[in-house]
Design an enzyme around this catalytic site. Sequence first.
Site: not given
Ligand code: GLA
Length: 386
Positions: A37, A123, A125-127, A161, A173, A223
């Site tokens: 979103t 890698g 998905g925890l940024s 990024e 993130d 994405y």
């Molecule tokens: C990744 C992107 C975020 C967001 C999510 C999905 O983490 O970096 O900006 O779009 O995916 O919610």
Amino acid sequence: MNIQELWDKFGKIFRDFDLESGAYKAPGRVNLIGEHTDYNDGFVMPMAIEKEITMLAQLRPDRKVKFYSLDYDQMVEYDLDSLEYDEENIWANYIMGVIDEIQKLGKSLQGFNLMFTGNIPQGSGLSSSAALEVVTALAVTDLHKIKIDGIEMALLAQRAENNFVGVQCGIMDQYISRLGQKDQALLIDCRTNDYQLVPFKDENYQIVICNSRVDRGLVDSKYNERRSECDQAVEFFAEKEAGEINALRDVDLETVEKYKAELAENIYKRAHHVVSENARVLESKKALEADDLQKFGDLMYASHKSLSEDYEVSCKELDILVNLAAEAEIEGARMTGAGFGGCTVNLVKKDQIDQFIDLIKKNYKEKTGIDAEVYVSNPGEGARKL
Ligand code: GLA
């Protein structure tokens, strides 16, 4: 290593120039609800996690920048006047991207040394990359006494990024890594970039993160594909409807349904996810404020269903993890982050945690052959100087 041990190590790696120095931290994140979103001008509700990157830094008297990754045991060196994408040391690009964006602000930098280490699983998905960008932004601006507020810094890290690394991520993130607060989730309005704190400290519940450990190979291309599908939806609605429609934020569910027959199936489904997810985020905030964790849990399951069926960014393994949670009557569960692997976020009663972790480890292994990793985390602090 504690901070003194890290400074000792820094002293062994780099010569001491007796110039400005500092130590900084930035956390990873888990998104509680509001997925895909952010780049639709919508709402997200992430929290920082208690896993972080720690960075030590010191100015140098020349125009060199040297970065040392303690975890990879790798050293790289560049010149401030010729920063270019490094194909070999991918991790260094997140740092260079930030430096590049600070220089683009017209700030003149001098050289510096950086050393960093972290415990955010990469890698998954925890940024961890957003945390690296944010901690770098904090370190470099602080060493140079450049004043920049939290939101501006998050936006700068996002541009790093987008522009240098080349991933078209939204703002979530970097924002939560910079501005997260202990015991709070943040409801972020990704149109205005304002946030509200949402207290998340029910004594009876805990956030449990399950890492599917699936390779997220598809994530970047898919994405970008989703972003472009959302753009197509916006274009369609803007043409059909009166009033200003600049993003899916400006569309309601009624409108999406009205055009179901006219829209290509994939575009309808993507719009349906984003529009319904925005509503779920706002409802979640109310539920948390009313301490109605059951309601919040239901919204998490609904979010997952929408991500899996309408947005089509889940995968077999993430669905298995969420189904295992549902079968065990866990309050809430959903995939978190971009998808195609990575983690699920679960809302678990404290007295069920041990049982839940055992069940996930055993049954997920049985069904997929993969050993899941599980982390329990309270909402942690955002980026800070030590
Ligand atoms: C990744 C992107 C975020 C967001 C999510 C999905 O983490 O970096 O900006 O779009 O995916 O919610």
